[in-house]
Scaffold this motif. Structure first.
Motif, PDB file in Angstrom:
ATOM      1  N   VAL A 185      21.680  69.029  26.856  1.00 59.51           N
ATOM      2  CA  VAL A 185      23.044  68.871  26.353  1.00 59.51           C
ATOM      3  C   VAL A 185      23.049  69.165  24.857  1.00 59.51           C
ATOM      4  N   SER A 186      24.222  69.406  24.329  1.00 52.26           N
ATOM      5  CA  SER A 186      24.344  69.678  22.902  1.00 52.26           C
ATOM      6  C   SER A 186      24.045  68.422  22.099  1.00 52.26           C
ATOM      7  N   ILE A 187      23.749  68.619  20.830  1.00 55.60           N
ATOM      8  CA  ILE A 187      23.511  67.472  19.951  1.00 55.60           C
ATOM      9  C   ILE A 187      24.778  66.639  19.825  1.00 55.60           C
ATOM     10  N   ASP A 188      25.942  67.271  19.828  1.00 59.22           N
ATOM     11  CA  ASP A 188      27.198  66.519  19.755  1.00 59.22           C
ATOM     12  C   ASP A 188      27.342  65.571  20.947  1.00 59.22           C
ATOM     13  N   GLU A 189      27.023  66.064  22.147  1.00 54.34           N
ATOM     14  CA  GLU A 189      27.123  65.194  23.320  1.00 54.34           C
ATOM     15  C   GLU A 189      26.073  64.092  23.265  1.00 54.34           C
ATOM     16  N   ALA A 190      24.862  64.428  22.853  1.00 55.31           N
ATOM     17  CA  ALA A 190      23.808  63.421  22.750  1.00 55.31           C
ATOM     18  C   ALA A 190      24.198  62.329  21.760  1.00 55.31           C
ATOM     19  N   ARG A 191      24.856  62.733  20.701  1.00 54.99           N
ATOM     20  CA  ARG A 191      25.304  61.761  19.696  1.00 54.99           C
ATOM     21  C   ARG A 191      26.246  60.735  20.333  1.00 54.99           C
ATOM     22  N   ARG A 192      27.121  61.191  21.220  1.00 56.75           N
ATOM     23  CA  ARG A 192      28.045  60.277  21.901  1.00 56.75           C
ATOM     24  C   ARG A 192      27.293  59.333  22.833  1.00 56.75           C
ATOM     25  N   TRP A 193      26.234  59.840  23.477  1.00 55.04           N
ATOM     26  CA  TRP A 193      25.448  58.967  24.362  1.00 55.04           C
ATOM     27  C   TRP A 193      24.854  57.798  23.586  1.00 55.04           C
ATOM     28  N   PHE A 194      24.292  58.103  22.429  1.00 53.88           N
ATOM     29  CA  PHE A 194      23.676  57.037  21.637  1.00 53.88           C
ATOM     30  C   PHE A 194      24.730  56.077  21.101  1.00 53.88           C
ATOM     31  N   ALA A 195      25.886  56.584  20.759  1.00 54.61           N
ATOM     32  CA  ALA A 195      26.958  55.721  20.251  1.00 54.61           C
ATOM     33  C   ALA A 195      27.404  54.721  21.312  1.00 54.61           C
ATOM     34  N   GLU A 196      27.233  55.082  22.578  1.00 54.83           N
ATOM     35  CA  GLU A 196      27.677  54.214  23.669  1.00 54.83           C
ATOM     36  C   GLU A 196      26.502  53.576  24.406  1.00 54.83           C
ATOM     37  N   ARG A 197      25.322  53.617  23.814  1.00 57.27           N
ATOM     38  CA  ARG A 197      24.130  53.148  24.516  1.00 57.27           C
ATOM     39  C   ARG A 197      24.160  51.651  24.834  1.00 57.27           C
ATOM     40  N   SER A 198      24.930  50.882  24.099  1.00 57.27           N
ATOM     41  CA  SER A 198      25.002  49.439  24.362  1.00 57.27           C
ATOM     42  C   SER A 198      25.600  49.146  25.738  1.00 57.27           C
ATOM     43  N   GLN A 199      26.320  50.121  26.304  1.00 54.77           N
ATOM     44  CA  GLN A 199      26.903  49.932  27.633  1.00 54.77           C
ATOM     45  C   GLN A 199      25.882  50.149  28.750  1.00 54.77           C
ATOM     46  N   LEU A 200      24.724  50.649  28.381  1.00 47.72           N
ATOM     47  CA  LEU A 200      23.684  50.914  29.372  1.00 47.72           C
ATOM     48  C   LEU A 200      22.821  49.667  29.531  1.00 47.72           C
ATOM     49  N   THR A 201      23.188  48.833  30.468  1.00 46.35           N
ATOM     50  CA  THR A 201      22.503  47.552  30.624  1.00 46.35           C
ATOM     51  C   THR A 201      21.106  47.691  31.221  1.00 46.35           C
ATOM     52  N   HIS A 202      20.859  48.795  31.944  1.00 44.07           N
ATOM     53  CA  HIS A 202      19.578  48.953  32.622  1.00 44.07           C
ATOM     54  C   HIS A 202      18.891  50.281  32.282  1.00 44.07           C
ATOM     55  N   VAL A 203      19.320  50.897  31.190  1.00 40.67           N
ATOM     56  CA  VAL A 203      18.656  52.104  30.695  1.00 40.67           C
ATOM     57  C   VAL A 203      18.391  51.924  29.213  1.00 40.67           C
ATOM     58  N   GLN A 204      17.145  52.072  28.824  1.00 42.66           N
ATOM     59  CA  GLN A 204      16.774  52.037  27.415  1.00 42.66           C
ATOM     60  C   GLN A 204      16.712  53.477  26.915  1.00 42.66           C
ATOM     61  N   LEU A 205      17.792  53.906  26.285  1.00 45.13           N
ATOM     62  CA  LEU A 205      17.876  55.270  25.765  1.00 45.13           C
ATOM     63  C   LEU A 205      17.292  55.275  24.364  1.00 45.13           C
ATOM     64  N   ASP A 206      16.045  55.703  24.259  1.00 45.91           N
ATOM     65  CA  ASP A 206      15.365  55.606  22.962  1.00 45.91           C
ATOM     66  C   ASP A 206      14.458  56.804  22.702  1.00 45.91           C
ATOM     67  N   GLY A 207      14.763  57.933  23.360  1.00 48.05           N
ATOM     68  CA  GLY A 207      13.914  59.100  23.170  1.00 48.05           C
ATOM     69  C   GLY A 207      14.692  60.399  23.094  1.00 48.05           C
ATOM     70  N   LEU A 208      14.051  61.406  22.533  1.00 49.08           N
ATOM     71  CA  LEU A 208      14.599  62.762  22.465  1.00 49.08           C
ATOM     72  C   LEU A 208      13.618  63.709  23.150  1.00 49.08           C
ATOM     73  N   HIS A 209      14.167  64.771  23.710  1.00 49.53           N
ATOM     74  CA  HIS A 209      13.361  65.756  24.428  1.00 49.53           C
ATOM     75  C   HIS A 209      13.903  67.149  24.136  1.00 49.53           C
ATOM     76  N   VAL A 210      12.992  68.095  23.953  1.00 48.84           N
ATOM     77  CA  VAL A 210      13.405  69.485  23.759  1.00 48.84           C
ATOM     78  C   VAL A 210      12.372  70.386  24.420  1.00 48.84           C
ATOM     79  N   HIS A 211      12.858  71.407  25.096  1.00 49.13           N
ATOM     80  CA  HIS A 211      11.974  72.433  25.674  1.00 49.13           C
ATOM     81  C   HIS A 211      12.784  73.723  25.705  1.00 49.13           C
ATOM     82  N   ILE A 212      12.368  74.715  24.934  1.00 54.62           N
ATOM     83  CA  ILE A 212      13.220  75.889  24.727  1.00 54.62           C
ATOM     84  C   ILE A 212      12.823  77.088  25.569  1.00 54.62           C
ATOM     85  N   GLY A 213      11.731  76.999  26.313  1.00 55.48           N
ATOM     86  CA  GLY A 213      11.351  78.132  27.141  1.00 55.48           C
ATOM     87  C   GLY A 213       9.857  78.203  27.341  1.00 55.48           C
ATOM     88  N   SER A 214       9.430  79.304  27.948  1.00 58.50           N
ATOM     89  CA  SER A 214       8.035  79.457  28.326  1.00 58.50           C
ATOM     90  C   SER A 214       7.501  80.804  27.855  1.00 58.50           C
TER      91      SER A 214
END
Length: 434
Positions: A185-214
């Protein structure tokens, strides 16, 4: 590396060439091996794989880093056991790969789950065994992970896969980090996920991942992608969102074409990671696949016949696109050499398989020492995305696989029998109404 060496091609048709180095691979006589096991035959060098693992581990010295082998590159259980014994974990993209990794002895806490299409059942299965982390690729997947984790009364650890819109300068079909690709997802969308992370009662969103190709042959795309991830990590930290892991993906290229491909050294790759992520105190995850196994594998095949044509001469092999799909799928180059000692004049061939598809072509206008029916050839750097993409198209059985180590070999997948191929099929005897 323990892979066979390749002579530089000669430029005149009258020249001759011989290379005894192609006769042996990890100390094993390939002519004798092919005579014993038959062809087509995939062979892997354990020594070469260990060397690659060692190079990457040495480059990572001093970092809190975990190497997770991309199982899709080569899922053979013997290869996965070798990885597990060397302390390497797994990057998986299906529950089947999860089961392979666990069966090979890889601890669940060293397994990460990537991929855009994780089903509810797959997420549930991975949660139930306690894998290390999910690399989440869409908001719907994040909500599914929350729902399944809540039902199991566990907390899932997750990273958001960033699509940094970086051109990996590789083949379009193995590029994954541009905005038009399906991954992340875009960085803008990821930013929204973190802003709303307190609503995730059973997911600890605390990492970033990137893979651009092979099959990336320059450090610059890695550097650019990591710079964008680093900037986002620092932004999140300043906003009060802890980032405990950064998964830098994989993508390191290998040498498929001698004298042309110039792969990035492990030390240079890790140097780019150190530079971009300087000051990061969490865990780094790496997902190499091709880098660890591609050049450690070869495909042995015999010439069925030489077929002269009006415009070209065809060298017909007993290996086909269902044994090695990369040339057909990506127009990929693989060096091809004879396993022979005698000197012969050079000839130019289109090297093809027996499958009824024009695309069943390994090479066009390739110069080789003159070949005849029964000659043994070696297709190099087939250890990644060879058997993992194989099929039984044209009802051809899957090839055998052997692992080599310092002069000895072990069969790690026997050649498929016809009965194995049709085991799940049956006549339409019992008709039912849904």
């Amino acid at each position: 590396m323990s892979t066979p060496t390749t002579s530089r091609p000669t430029t005149t048709a009258s020249a001759t060439q011989a290379d005894d180095a192609h006769r042996h691979f990890d100390g094993v006589d390939l002519q004798a091996l092919a005579q014993r096991i038959g062809t087509p035959l995939h062979a892997y060098s354990a020594s070469a794989i260990h060397q690659r693992i060692g190079e990457l581990q040495a480059a990572l010295t001093g970092l809190d880093a975990t190497i997770c082998f991309a199982v899709k590159a080569n899922p053979n259980l013997a290869i996965l056991q070798l990885m597990a014994n060397a302390g390497v974990g797994a990057d998986i993209v299906s529950v089947g790969e999860l089961r392979r990794a666990l069966n090979a002895g890889m601890p669940a806490e060293r397994i990460v789950f990537s991929g855009v299409g994780k089903s509810t059942d797959e997420i549930a299965g991975a949660l139930s065994v306690g894998i290390m982390r999910f690399n989440v690729e869409s908001l719907d997947e994040l909500h599914t992970l929350q729902r399944v984790a809540q039902a199991q009364e566990v907390t899932a650890r997750a990273a958001v896969r960033i699509n940094p819109d970086v051109d990996a300068q590789t083949h379009a079909k193995i590029s994954t980090g541009k905005s038009e690709n399906k991954f992340g997802v875009s960085i803008d969308e990821a930013r929204r996920w973190f802003a709303e992370r307190s609503q995730l009662t059973h997911v600890q969103l605390d990492g970033l991942h990137v893979h651009i190709g092979s099959q990336i042959l320059s450090v610059e795309p890695f550097r650019l992608a990591l710079q964008r991830v680093a900037a986002f990590w620092r932004e999140l930290e300043q906003a009060g969102h802890p980032v405990n892991s950064i998964d830098v993906g994989g993508g390191l290229g290998v040498c498929y074409r001698a004298g042309v491909d110039q792969p990035v050294a492990a030390a240079d790759y890790v140097g780019a990671i150190r530079e971009a992520l300087a000051g990061f105190r969490g865990r780094l995850l790496l997902e190499p696949g091709r880098y660890l196994v591609a050049e450690a594998g070869v495909l042995l095949t015999r010439v069925i016949r030489v077929k002269p044509g009006i415009e070209r001469t065809f060298l017909v092999l007993d290996a086909a696109m269902n044994d090695l799909q990369r040339p057909s799928l990506y127009d990929a180059w693989h060096d091809i050499v004879p396993v022979a000692d005698e000197r012969r004049p050079l000839a130019t061939y289109d090297i093809v398989g027996p499958v009824c598809e024009t695309g069943d072509t390994f090479a066009r206008a390739r110069e080789l020492p003159e070949c005849a029916a029964g000659d043994l050839l070696l297709i190099k750097a087939t250890g990644a995305y060879g058997t993992s993409m194989a099929s039984t198209y044209n009802s051809r059985p899957l090839a055998a696989e052997v692992l080599l180590q310092r002069g000895r070999y072990a069969v790690v997948r026997r050649r498929q029998h016809f009965e194995d191929m049709i085991a799940g099929e049956q006549p339409a005897r019992n008709w039912e109404t849904p």
